[in-house]
Design a protein around this motif. Structure first.
Motif, PDB file in Angstrom:
ATOM      1  N   UNK A   9      12.497   2.392  -5.866  1.00  0.00           N
ATOM      2  CA  UNK A   9      12.917   1.693  -7.084  1.00  0.00           C
ATOM      3  C   UNK A   9      13.594   2.675  -8.035  1.00  0.00           C
ATOM      4  N   UNK A  10      13.029   3.845  -8.175  1.00  0.00           N
ATOM      5  CA  UNK A  10      13.569   4.844  -9.103  1.00  0.00           C
ATOM      6  C   UNK A  10      14.948   5.328  -8.657  1.00  0.00           C
ATOM      7  N   UNK A  11      15.080   5.649  -7.396  1.00  0.00           N
ATOM      8  CA  UNK A  11      16.333   6.211  -6.895  1.00  0.00           C
ATOM      9  C   UNK A  11      17.391   5.141  -6.597  1.00  0.00           C
ATOM     10  N   UNK A  12      16.947   3.939  -6.296  1.00  0.00           N
ATOM     11  CA  UNK A  12      17.893   2.901  -5.909  1.00  0.00           C
ATOM     12  C   UNK A  12      18.360   2.013  -7.044  1.00  0.00           C
ATOM     13  N   UNK A  13      17.891   2.266  -8.233  1.00  0.00           N
ATOM     14  CA  UNK A  13      18.241   1.399  -9.356  1.00  0.00           C
ATOM     15  C   UNK A  13      19.682   1.627  -9.795  1.00  0.00           C
ATOM     16  N   UNK A  14      20.325   0.566 -10.150  1.00  0.00           N
ATOM     17  CA  UNK A  14      21.688   0.660 -10.668  1.00  0.00           C
ATOM     18  C   UNK A  14      21.686   1.363 -12.022  1.00  0.00           C
ATOM     19  N   UNK A  15      20.685   1.054 -12.824  1.00  0.00           N
ATOM     20  CA  UNK A  15      20.590   1.650 -14.154  1.00  0.00           C
ATOM     21  C   UNK A  15      19.984   3.035 -14.050  1.00  0.00           C
ATOM     22  N   UNK A  16      20.439   3.963 -14.874  1.00  0.00           N
ATOM     23  CA  UNK A  16      19.963   5.332 -14.743  1.00  0.00           C
ATOM     24  C   UNK A  16      18.628   5.572 -15.413  1.00  0.00           C
ATOM     25  N   UNK A  17      18.127   4.663 -16.208  1.00  0.00           N
ATOM     26  CA  UNK A  17      16.814   4.864 -16.807  1.00  0.00           C
ATOM     27  C   UNK A  17      16.743   4.281 -18.207  1.00  0.00           C
ATOM     28  N   UNK A  18      15.739   4.707 -18.937  1.00  0.00           N
ATOM     29  CA  UNK A  18      15.553   4.212 -20.279  1.00  0.00           C
ATOM     30  C   UNK A  18      14.285   3.394 -20.384  1.00  0.00           C
ATOM     31  N   UNK A  19      14.030   2.846 -21.567  1.00  0.00           N
ATOM     32  CA  UNK A  19      12.759   2.147 -21.789  1.00  0.00           C
ATOM     33  C   UNK A  19      12.595   0.878 -20.970  1.00  0.00           C
ATOM     34  N   UNK A  77       0.812  -1.216   0.000  1.00  0.00           N
ATOM     35  CA  UNK A  77       0.000   0.000   0.000  1.00  0.00           C
ATOM     36  C   UNK A  77       0.850   1.273   0.000  1.00  0.00           C
ATOM     37  N   UNK A  78       2.141   1.146   0.175  1.00  0.00           N
ATOM     38  CA  UNK A  78       3.044   2.306   0.146  1.00  0.00           C
ATOM     39  C   UNK A  78       3.542   2.525  -1.280  1.00  0.00           C
ATOM     40  N   UNK A  79       2.621   2.775  -2.184  1.00  0.00           N
ATOM     41  CA  UNK A  79       2.902   2.819  -3.618  1.00  0.00           C
ATOM     42  C   UNK A  79       3.969   3.863  -3.955  1.00  0.00           C
ATOM     43  N   UNK A  80       3.786   5.094  -3.520  1.00  0.00           N
ATOM     44  CA  UNK A  80       4.712   6.167  -3.886  1.00  0.00           C
ATOM     45  C   UNK A  80       6.083   5.935  -3.256  1.00  0.00           C
ATOM     46  N   UNK A  81       6.111   5.431  -2.035  1.00  0.00           N
ATOM     47  CA  UNK A  81       7.388   5.114  -1.383  1.00  0.00           C
ATOM     48  C   UNK A  81       8.171   4.091  -2.214  1.00  0.00           C
ATOM     49  N   UNK A  82       7.483   3.044  -2.653  1.00  0.00           N
ATOM     50  CA  UNK A  82       8.159   2.010  -3.441  1.00  0.00           C
ATOM     51  C   UNK A  82       8.602   2.559  -4.791  1.00  0.00           C
ATOM     52  N   UNK A 104      13.890   0.162 -17.871  1.00  0.00           N
ATOM     53  CA  UNK A 104      13.586   0.533 -16.489  1.00  0.00           C
ATOM     54  C   UNK A 104      12.189   1.136 -16.394  1.00  0.00           C
ATOM     55  N   UNK A 105      11.819   1.961 -17.374  1.00  0.00           N
ATOM     56  CA  UNK A 105      10.496   2.576 -17.375  1.00  0.00           C
ATOM     57  C   UNK A 105       9.406   1.515 -17.476  1.00  0.00           C
ATOM     58  N   UNK A 106       9.609   0.514 -18.312  1.00  0.00           N
ATOM     59  CA  UNK A 106       8.624  -0.561 -18.468  1.00  0.00           C
ATOM     60  C   UNK A 106       8.481  -1.352 -17.167  1.00  0.00           C
ATOM     61  N   UNK A 107       9.595  -1.657 -16.529  1.00  0.00           N
ATOM     62  CA  UNK A 107       9.560  -2.401 -15.270  1.00  0.00           C
ATOM     63  C   UNK A 107       8.820  -1.600 -14.208  1.00  0.00           C
ATOM     64  N   UNK A 108       9.207  -0.345 -14.062  1.00  0.00           N
ATOM     65  CA  UNK A 108       8.619   0.485 -13.021  1.00  0.00           C
ATOM     66  C   UNK A 108       7.140   0.745 -13.286  1.00  0.00           C
ATOM     67  N   UNK A 109       6.776   0.910 -14.532  1.00  0.00           N
ATOM     68  CA  UNK A 109       5.376   1.142 -14.881  1.00  0.00           C
ATOM     69  C   UNK A 109       4.506  -0.058 -14.524  1.00  0.00           C
ATOM     70  N   UNK A 110       4.974  -1.247 -14.858  1.00  0.00           N
ATOM     71  CA  UNK A 110       4.211  -2.451 -14.540  1.00  0.00           C
ATOM     72  C   UNK A 110       4.048  -2.655 -13.047  1.00  0.00           C
ATOM     73  N   UNK A 111       5.114  -2.419 -12.306  1.00  0.00           N
ATOM     74  CA  UNK A 111       5.050  -2.569 -10.851  1.00  0.00           C
ATOM     75  C   UNK A 111       4.134  -1.512 -10.253  1.00  0.00           C
ATOM     76  N   UNK A 112       4.224  -0.278 -10.733  1.00  0.00           N
ATOM     77  CA  UNK A 112       3.378   0.810 -10.247  1.00  0.00           C
ATOM     78  C   UNK A 112       1.896   0.478 -10.457  1.00  0.00           C
ATOM     79  N   UNK A 113       1.559   0.003 -11.640  1.00  0.00           N
ATOM     80  CA  UNK A 113       0.163  -0.359 -11.924  1.00  0.00           C
ATOM     81  C   UNK A 113      -0.307  -1.482 -11.004  1.00  0.00           C
TER      82      UNK A 113
END
Length: 96
Positions: A35-45, A26-31, A47-56
């Protein structure tokens, strides 16, 4: 057979699972931030796809926990009406 980007998404999701499993969903924004700040990778499609699916998924879990649709959690409906376009069924003339 998965394409390379799908394999990368699957591998990244497993890495996120190490952090996320056992946490309060239930701590959606915290997670999202963790995930966004703690990721080894700096971003891109990928990471965005992974984070989007988890967020949903987390928003869906939260909505189910409170017994309300996600749009209610996010402030309610934004429109009273919406224009949509459709294609009639060639056999019946009605909607597909």
């Amino acid at each position: 057979m998965l394409k390379d980007d799908a394999k990368a998404c699957a591998a990244g999701a497993l890495e996120v699972a190490d952090y996320l499993v056992g946490q309060d969903p239930l701590r959606v924004v915290h997670h999202w931030q963790a995930i966004h700040r703690g990721a080894f990778y700096r971003g891109g499609p990928v990471k965005t796809a992974i984070q989007s699916g988890i967020d949903q998924a987390l928003w869906d879990i939260t909505g189910k926990a409170f017994g309300v649709p996600v749009y209610r959690l996010l402030g309610g409906p934004t429109r009273d009406r919406m224009r949509v376009y459709g294609t009639p069924d060639p056999k019946t003339g009605g909607p597909l």
